[in-house]
Write a protein that holds these residues in place. Sequence first.
Motif, PDB file in Angstrom:
ATOM      1  N   THR A   1       0.821  -1.218   0.000  1.00  0.00           N
ATOM      2  CA  THR A   1       0.000   0.000   0.000  1.00  0.00           C
ATOM      3  C   THR A   1       0.852   1.264   0.000  1.00  0.00           C
ATOM      4  OG1 THR A   1      -0.143  -0.185   2.409  1.00  0.00           O
ATOM      5  CG2 THR A   1      -1.974  -1.075   1.111  1.00  0.00           C
ATOM      6  N   GLN A   2       2.150   1.138   0.273  1.00  0.00           N
ATOM      7  CA  GLN A   2       3.042   2.295   0.265  1.00  0.00           C
ATOM      8  C   GLN A   2       3.624   2.579  -1.115  1.00  0.00           C
ATOM      9  OE1 GLN A   2       6.072   1.985   3.298  1.00  0.00           O
ATOM     10  NE2 GLN A   2       4.586   1.622   4.938  1.00  0.00           N
ATOM     11  N   ALA A   3       3.303   1.752  -2.121  1.00  0.00           N
ATOM     12  CA  ALA A   3       3.836   1.959  -3.460  1.00  0.00           C
ATOM     13  C   ALA A   3       3.357   3.292  -4.026  1.00  0.00           C
ATOM     14  CB  ALA A   3       3.421   0.817  -4.379  1.00  0.00           C
ATOM     15  N   LEU A   4       4.183   3.889  -4.852  1.00  0.00           N
ATOM     16  CA  LEU A   4       3.857   5.184  -5.446  1.00  0.00           C
ATOM     17  C   LEU A   4       2.752   5.051  -6.484  1.00  0.00           C
ATOM     18  CD1 LEU A   4       7.432   6.665  -6.089  1.00  0.00           C
ATOM     19  CD2 LEU A   4       5.978   6.953  -4.070  1.00  0.00           C
TER      20      LEU A   4
ATOM     21  N   ASP B   1      -0.954  -1.022  -9.276  1.00  0.00           N
ATOM     22  CA  ASP B   1      -2.396  -1.048  -9.034  1.00  0.00           C
ATOM     23  C   ASP B   1      -3.088  -0.314 -10.191  1.00  0.00           C
ATOM     24  OD1 ASP B   1      -4.882  -1.320  -7.870  1.00  0.00           O
ATOM     25  OD2 ASP B   1      -4.595   0.293  -6.416  1.00  0.00           O
ATOM     26  N   PRO B   2      -3.956  -1.025 -10.963  1.00  0.00           N
ATOM     27  CA  PRO B   2      -4.413  -2.404 -10.785  1.00  0.00           C
ATOM     28  C   PRO B   2      -3.385  -3.411 -11.296  1.00  0.00           C
ATOM     29  CG  PRO B   2      -5.435  -1.469 -12.719  1.00  0.00           C
ATOM     30  CD  PRO B   2      -4.648  -0.359 -12.095  1.00  0.00           C
ATOM     31  N   ARG B   3      -3.733  -4.679 -11.136  1.00  0.00           N
ATOM     32  CA  ARG B   3      -2.860  -5.771 -11.535  1.00  0.00           C
ATOM     33  C   ARG B   3      -3.462  -6.478 -12.744  1.00  0.00           C
ATOM     34  NH1 ARG B   3       1.741  -6.979  -8.405  1.00  0.00           N
ATOM     35  NH2 ARG B   3       2.650  -8.936  -9.117  1.00  0.00           N
ATOM     36  N   ALA B   4      -2.648  -6.798 -13.737  1.00  0.00           N
ATOM     37  CA  ALA B   4      -3.106  -7.563 -14.889  1.00  0.00           C
ATOM     38  C   ALA B   4      -3.053  -9.049 -14.559  1.00  0.00           C
ATOM     39  CB  ALA B   4      -2.246  -7.272 -16.104  1.00  0.00           C
ATOM     40  N   VAL B   5      -4.158  -9.738 -14.771  1.00  0.00           N
ATOM     41  CA  VAL B   5      -4.227 -11.172 -14.496  1.00  0.00           C
ATOM     42  C   VAL B   5      -5.010 -11.873 -15.605  1.00  0.00           C
ATOM     43  CG1 VAL B   5      -4.111 -10.876 -11.984  1.00  0.00           C
ATOM     44  CG2 VAL B   5      -6.339 -11.005 -13.115  1.00  0.00           C
ATOM     45  N   PHE B   6      -4.799 -13.165 -15.705  1.00  0.00           N
ATOM     46  CA  PHE B   6      -5.619 -14.057 -16.514  1.00  0.00           C
ATOM     47  C   PHE B   6      -6.300 -15.060 -15.594  1.00  0.00           C
ATOM     48  CE2 PHE B   6      -2.288 -12.955 -19.579  1.00  0.00           C
ATOM     49  CZ  PHE B   6      -2.991 -12.786 -20.774  1.00  0.00           C
ATOM     50  N   ASP B   7      -7.514 -15.449 -15.911  1.00  0.00           N
ATOM     51  CA  ASP B   7      -8.056 -16.695 -15.375  1.00  0.00           C
ATOM     52  C   ASP B   7      -7.387 -17.822 -16.144  1.00  0.00           C
ATOM     53  OD1 ASP B   7      -9.808 -15.382 -13.623  1.00  0.00           O
ATOM     54  OD2 ASP B   7     -11.370 -15.247 -15.151  1.00  0.00           O
ATOM     55  N   SER B   8      -6.850 -18.793 -15.453  1.00  0.00           N
ATOM     56  CA  SER B   8      -6.097 -19.839 -16.141  1.00  0.00           C
ATOM     57  C   SER B   8      -6.958 -20.578 -17.165  1.00  0.00           C
ATOM     58  CB  SER B   8      -5.509 -20.832 -15.131  1.00  0.00           C
ATOM     59  OG  SER B   8      -6.524 -21.438 -14.368  1.00  0.00           O
ATOM     60  N   ALA B   9      -8.257 -20.696 -16.896  1.00  0.00           N
ATOM     61  CA  ALA B   9      -9.158 -21.367 -17.836  1.00  0.00           C
ATOM     62  C   ALA B   9      -9.767 -20.399 -18.835  1.00  0.00           C
ATOM     63  CB  ALA B   9     -10.270 -22.089 -17.069  1.00  0.00           C
ATOM     64  N   GLY B  10      -9.354 -19.134 -18.817  1.00  0.00           N
ATOM     65  CA  GLY B  10      -9.986 -18.122 -19.661  1.00  0.00           C
ATOM     66  C   GLY B  10      -9.055 -17.460 -20.652  1.00  0.00           C
TER      67      GLY B  10
ATOM     68  N   GLY C   1       3.218   1.882  -8.847  1.00  0.00           N
ATOM     69  CA  GLY C   1       3.662   0.642  -8.229  1.00  0.00           C
ATOM     70  C   GLY C   1       5.074   0.618  -7.720  1.00  0.00           C
ATOM     71  N   LEU C   2       5.857   1.648  -7.940  1.00  0.00           N
ATOM     72  CA  LEU C   2       7.241   1.640  -7.440  1.00  0.00           C
ATOM     73  C   LEU C   2       7.230   1.646  -5.921  1.00  0.00           C
ATOM     74  CD1 LEU C   2      10.250   1.659  -7.997  1.00  0.00           C
ATOM     75  CD2 LEU C   2      10.138   4.161  -8.177  1.00  0.00           C
ATOM     76  N   LEU C   3       7.839   0.631  -5.333  1.00  0.00           N
ATOM     77  CA  LEU C   3       7.711   0.386  -3.895  1.00  0.00           C
ATOM     78  C   LEU C   3       9.016   0.551  -3.133  1.00  0.00           C
ATOM     79  CD1 LEU C   3       5.918  -0.701  -1.529  1.00  0.00           C
ATOM     80  CD2 LEU C   3       6.644  -3.003  -2.222  1.00  0.00           C
ATOM     81  N   ALA C   4      10.122   0.077  -3.700  1.00  0.00           N
ATOM     82  CA  ALA C   4      11.388   0.072  -2.959  1.00  0.00           C
ATOM     83  C   ALA C   4      12.530  -0.048  -3.946  1.00  0.00           C
ATOM     84  CB  ALA C   4      11.421  -1.081  -1.960  1.00  0.00           C
ATOM     85  N   TRP C   5      13.746   0.162  -3.442  1.00  0.00           N
ATOM     86  CA  TRP C   5      14.930  -0.005  -4.273  1.00  0.00           C
ATOM     87  C   TRP C   5      16.038  -0.656  -3.458  1.00  0.00           C
ATOM     88  CZ3 TRP C   5      19.776   2.588  -3.755  1.00  0.00           C
ATOM     89  CH2 TRP C   5      19.816   3.573  -2.756  1.00  0.00           C
ATOM     90  N   GLY C   6      17.011  -1.194  -4.198  1.00  0.00           N
ATOM     91  CA  GLY C   6      18.158  -1.788  -3.529  1.00  0.00           C
ATOM     92  C   GLY C   6      17.981  -3.262  -3.237  1.00  0.00           C
ATOM     93  N   GLY C   7      18.735  -3.732  -2.260  1.00  0.00           N
ATOM     94  CA  GLY C   7      18.717  -5.151  -1.936  1.00  0.00           C
ATOM     95  C   GLY C   7      19.497  -5.948  -2.968  1.00  0.00           C
TER      96      GLY C   7
END
Length: 248
Positions: A21-24, A66-75, A29-35
């Motif tokens: 929820t802290q993503a820009l 946000d939003p997220r792109a998804v498929f229904d696996s059967a669709g 969606g940019l949330l963090a950097w590094g690691g």
Amino acid sequence: MNFLPIPRLRPEHPAAFPPATQALDDPNGLLAWGGDLSPERLRAAYRQGIFPWYSQGQPPLWWCPDPRAVFDSAGIRLSSRFRRHLRGSRWQVRADTCFDAVVGACASAPRPGQDGTWILPEMRAAYGRLHRLGHAHSIEVFDGDRLVGGLYGVASGAMFSAESMFSAESGGSKVALAALGHWLAGWGWPLVDAQINNPHLLSLGAYEMPRATYLARLAELAELPGRPGSWSGLPPLAAATLAGVSSG
């Protein structure tokens, strides 16, 4: 790029990410950097709906749009014309028999409107490590011994997050995606995460899901047993079998 508005990830805490929820909002969606791109961090990221995506010369950037792109696996949809073509196809679909080749082909595939690739050498190495641990998988389309299409992604429990796909011949990536959906639907895995929508994905049946809804579904699916380990033992699937996939 100014990284001050978002948290920096520390190598000593590979599973720690800020709440999504802290993503820009901009960039979305940019949330963090590094690691780093260790298997522990990548697995933790995908289980939280987060993925790395960055360019040469940047540190790792972590996203949860946000939003997220998804498929229904059967669709997953294939056009009537393409399905008619598949009925006479000799292509065969396999899994996890040439993961590195699929990732390499995705990295070198031209992308309209993009200069270069985000699938950098360190990304290829990181997903290769994840594959050898049984958590990243490739779907491969062959014409005889020639690789003509494919995709790769990461499994978290009963959720599959698709990273990239390619076609060396027209329709190769569509067949890989349809075959993935065929297998996942048969296992009771309901969704394929496609991350960010585009017109091509929309034409194949992708739709947008609010991030909060996606994360709630992911939290449930990631706790299921899944199928860790190599998928290379799956029987090859004739592309002609996919001619029955519904059209749009």
